[in-house]
Design a protein around this motif. Structure first.
Motif, PDB file in Angstrom:
ATOM      1  N   LEU A 205      -1.308   3.521  13.806  1.00 36.21           N
ATOM      2  CA  LEU A 205      -2.243   3.567  12.691  1.00 36.21           C
ATOM      3  C   LEU A 205      -3.631   3.174  13.188  1.00 36.21           C
ATOM      4  N   ASP A 206      -4.649   3.845  12.672  1.00 36.11           N
ATOM      5  CA  ASP A 206      -6.033   3.522  12.996  1.00 36.11           C
ATOM      6  C   ASP A 206      -6.900   3.958  11.824  1.00 36.11           C
ATOM      7  N   LEU A 207      -8.157   3.580  11.855  1.00 34.64           N
ATOM      8  CA  LEU A 207      -9.109   4.010  10.841  1.00 34.64           C
ATOM      9  C   LEU A 207     -10.120   4.964  11.461  1.00 34.64           C
ATOM     10  N   ILE A 208     -10.554   5.947  10.674  1.00 36.80           N
ATOM     11  CA  ILE A 208     -11.591   6.864  11.141  1.00 36.80           C
ATOM     12  C   ILE A 208     -12.889   6.099  11.362  1.00 36.80           C
ATOM     13  N   GLU A 209     -13.159   5.136  10.493  1.00 33.24           N
ATOM     14  CA  GLU A 209     -14.317   4.256  10.678  1.00 33.24           C
ATOM     15  C   GLU A 209     -13.857   2.815  10.617  1.00 33.24           C
ATOM     16  N   GLY A 210     -14.301   1.982  11.557  1.00 34.79           N
ATOM     17  CA  GLY A 210     -13.946   0.575  11.552  1.00 34.79           C
ATOM     18  C   GLY A 210     -12.903   0.243  12.604  1.00 34.79           C
ATOM     19  N   ASN A 211     -12.852  -1.039  12.960  1.00 35.68           N
ATOM     20  CA  ASN A 211     -11.892  -1.539  13.936  1.00 35.68           C
ATOM     21  C   ASN A 211     -10.883  -2.436  13.224  1.00 35.68           C
ATOM     22  N   PRO A 212      -9.679  -1.943  12.948  1.00 34.21           N
ATOM     23  CA  PRO A 212      -8.712  -2.728  12.198  1.00 34.21           C
ATOM     24  C   PRO A 212      -7.702  -3.442  13.098  1.00 34.21           C
ATOM     25  N   VAL A 213      -7.154  -4.542  12.616  1.00 34.42           N
ATOM     26  CA  VAL A 213      -5.983  -5.189  13.209  1.00 34.42           C
ATOM     27  C   VAL A 213      -4.912  -5.242  12.122  1.00 34.42           C
ATOM     28  N   PHE A 214      -3.900  -4.391  12.248  1.00 33.18           N
ATOM     29  CA  PHE A 214      -2.829  -4.315  11.261  1.00 33.18           C
ATOM     30  C   PHE A 214      -1.810  -5.436  11.491  1.00 33.18           C
ATOM     31  N   GLU A 215      -1.042  -5.744  10.462  1.00 35.55           N
ATOM     32  CA  GLU A 215       0.034  -6.721  10.620  1.00 35.55           C
ATOM     33  C   GLU A 215       1.109  -6.196  11.569  1.00 35.55           C
ATOM     34  N   GLU A 216       1.263  -4.871  11.623  1.00 31.74           N
ATOM     35  CA  GLU A 216       2.242  -4.239  12.507  1.00 31.74           C
ATOM     36  C   GLU A 216       1.712  -2.864  12.895  1.00 31.74           C
ATOM     37  N   ASN A 217       2.006  -2.451  14.115  1.00 34.56           N
ATOM     38  CA  ASN A 217       1.561  -1.144  14.576  1.00 34.56           C
ATOM     39  C   ASN A 217       2.434  -0.700  15.742  1.00 34.56           C
ATOM     40  N   TYR A 218       2.356   0.557  16.109  1.00 36.73           N
ATOM     41  CA  TYR A 218       3.176   1.147  17.178  1.00 36.73           C
ATOM     42  C   TYR A 218       4.670   0.918  16.903  1.00 36.73           C
ATOM     43  N   PHE A 219       5.062   1.232  15.706  1.00 38.20           N
ATOM     44  CA  PHE A 219       6.429   1.007  15.237  1.00 38.20           C
ATOM     45  C   PHE A 219       7.186   2.328  15.175  1.00 38.20           C
ATOM     46  N   HIS A 220       8.504   2.230  14.989  1.00 38.15           N
ATOM     47  CA  HIS A 220       9.353   3.412  14.842  1.00 38.15           C
ATOM     48  C   HIS A 220       9.705   3.623  13.371  1.00 38.15           C
ATOM     49  N   ILE A 221       9.734   4.868  12.941  1.00 35.35           N
ATOM     50  CA  ILE A 221      10.312   5.209  11.634  1.00 35.35           C
ATOM     51  C   ILE A 221      11.723   5.727  11.905  1.00 35.35           C
ATOM     52  N   THR A 222      12.724   5.018  11.392  1.00 36.93           N
ATOM     53  CA  THR A 222      14.115   5.305  11.745  1.00 36.93           C
ATOM     54  C   THR A 222      14.977   5.710  10.550  1.00 36.93           C
ATOM     55  N   ASP A 223      14.373   5.769   9.364  1.00 35.69           N
ATOM     56  CA  ASP A 223      15.121   6.204   8.182  1.00 35.69           C
ATOM     57  C   ASP A 223      14.139   6.760   7.151  1.00 35.69           C
ATOM     58  N   ARG A 224      14.676   7.119   5.993  1.00 33.74           N
ATOM     59  CA  ARG A 224      13.844   7.753   4.959  1.00 33.74           C
ATOM     60  C   ARG A 224      13.151   6.748   4.055  1.00 33.74           C
ATOM     61  N   GLU A 225      13.435   5.464   4.227  1.00 36.06           N
ATOM     62  CA  GLU A 225      12.825   4.442   3.386  1.00 36.06           C
ATOM     63  C   GLU A 225      11.335   4.287   3.701  1.00 36.06           C
ATOM     64  N   LYS A 226      10.560   3.960   2.677  1.00 43.15           N
ATOM     65  CA  LYS A 226       9.135   3.710   2.894  1.00 43.15           C
ATOM     66  C   LYS A 226       8.942   2.396   3.646  1.00 43.15           C
ATOM     67  N   LYS A 227       8.051   2.427   4.608  1.00 43.64           N
ATOM     68  CA  LYS A 227       7.749   1.231   5.397  1.00 43.64           C
ATOM     69  C   LYS A 227       6.412   0.673   4.945  1.00 43.64           C
ATOM     70  N   LEU A 228       6.343  -0.629   4.730  1.00 41.68           N
ATOM     71  CA  LEU A 228       5.116  -1.281   4.277  1.00 41.68           C
ATOM     72  C   LEU A 228       4.377  -1.894   5.461  1.00 41.68           C
ATOM     73  N   ILE A 229       3.115  -1.502   5.605  1.00 45.85           N
ATOM     74  CA  ILE A 229       2.233  -2.078   6.609  1.00 45.85           C
ATOM     75  C   ILE A 229       1.055  -2.720   5.884  1.00 45.85           C
ATOM     76  N   VAL A 230       0.762  -3.961   6.217  1.00 47.87           N
ATOM     77  CA  VAL A 230      -0.321  -4.700   5.563  1.00 47.87           C
ATOM     78  C   VAL A 230      -1.553  -4.721   6.472  1.00 47.87           C
ATOM     79  N   LEU A 231      -2.700  -4.457   5.871  1.00 43.84           N
ATOM     80  CA  LEU A 231      -3.984  -4.561   6.567  1.00 43.84           C
ATOM     81  C   LEU A 231      -4.894  -5.465   5.748  1.00 43.84           C
ATOM     82  N   LYS A 232      -5.158  -6.653   6.268  1.00 43.43           N
ATOM     83  CA  LYS A 232      -6.041  -7.591   5.571  1.00 43.43           C
ATOM     84  C   LYS A 232      -7.495  -7.156   5.746  1.00 43.43           C
ATOM     85  N   LYS A 233      -8.263  -7.242   4.663  1.00 42.60           N
ATOM     86  CA  LYS A 233      -9.657  -6.805   4.718  1.00 42.60           C
ATOM     87  C   LYS A 233     -10.469  -7.600   5.732  1.00 42.60           C
ATOM     88  N   GLU A 234     -10.128  -8.868   5.904  1.00 44.66           N
ATOM     89  CA  GLU A 234     -10.853  -9.695   6.871  1.00 44.66           C
ATOM     90  C   GLU A 234     -10.571  -9.275   8.316  1.00 44.66           C
TER      91      GLU A 234
END
Length: 256
Positions: A205-234
């Motif tokens: 995950l990345d942003l077209i504009e801005g430098n983000p630090v996500f709570e999680e990244n470079y992860f695998h999607i291994t099923d059909r369930e929705k995965k929640l990724i949190v990005l704090k505005k700070e």
């Protein structure tokens, strides 16, 4: 092979992260013979191409996101030998831990071929070893179209997922993923709900504009369930737009 320079940069980060991860997990599984690891280096003090896990601008590379998991005080890992899959749990806390371990053999389209569950009690400052599963007969002739997943449930809602393929990723018959993404803005953070229609390794995950630090990244999607990724505005720097614009790619997107 990566289709362009940008894809090559992405794949090089994946390679770095997986290399350090495999080493650290091996040494942690051998607690007693090896009592600790360090990796060089954490960050850059000027803009440069290097082996750091955080660049000059404070952006996390794949390794830094992975290190958050493989250096966790209680961390599950997979030992793979041929078609044998075995769960390990490293407990570096001062308390005994009970961990629920679920092995699942899946196709790249999320069909479950086999599932097994066990519970491990890991004493403080020790390593727990799960049952070894031999998938040789189950994957015969379809090694490029299946993967093994182990889900570790540490209690109190804390879980992690580890994945192994039976051939190198470059030989997997990965379909081009179709991502479904929904972004919800809260007062102090964004909630990103993601899913895909097939096994999707190393989602970035990345942003077209801005430098983000996500709570999680470079992860695998291994099923059909929705995965929640949190990005704090700070945790977003150098952004002017009030609405974030998300960029998503996976290993399959790095080549033609």
């Amino acid at each position: 092979y990566p289709k362009d320079l940008d894809s090559l940069t992405y794949v090089s980060q994946i390679l770095q992260g997986v290399a350090i991860k495999s080493g650290v997990e091996h040494w942690r599984r051998n607690r007693g013979r090896c009592m600790g690891t360090l990796y060089w280096q954490i960050n850059d003090n000027w803009p440069v191409a290097s082996w750091s896990s955080i660049d000059y601008y404070g952006r996390y590379k794949a390794l830094h996101y992975m290190a958050k998991k493989f250096y966790a005080p209680v961390a599950g890992s997979i030992k793979k030998q041929g078609a044998d899959i075995q769960a390990y749990v490293q407990n570096e806390t001062l308390e005994d831990r009970v961990v629920k371990v679920t092995y699942t053999l899946k196709t790249i389209h999320f069909d479950i071929l086999e599932s097994f569950e066990e519970e491990l009690t890991i004493p403080a400052l020790s390593v727990g070893i799960g049952e070894k599963k031999d998938y040789k007969e189950r994957i015969l002739g379809r090694e490029k179209e299946v993967f093994a997943e182990i889900r570790f449930d540490y209690g109190a809602g804390e879980t992690s997922i580890e994945v192994e393929t039976f051939v190198p990723y470059k030989y997997m018959k990965l379909p081009k993923p179709m991502f479904m993404t929904e972004i919800k803005e809260l007062d102090q953070e964004y909630h990103i709900h993601m899913s895909a229609n097939s096994f999707t390794p190393f989602v970035e995950l990345d942003l077209i504009e801005g430098n983000p630090v996500f709570e999680e990244n470079y992860f695998h999607i291994t099923d059909r369930e929705k995965k929640l990724i949190v990005l704090k505005k700070e945790k977003i720097s150098n952004i002017n737009d009030k609405v974030i614009k998300l960029k998503v790619r996976s290993l399959r997107d790095s080549y033609l």
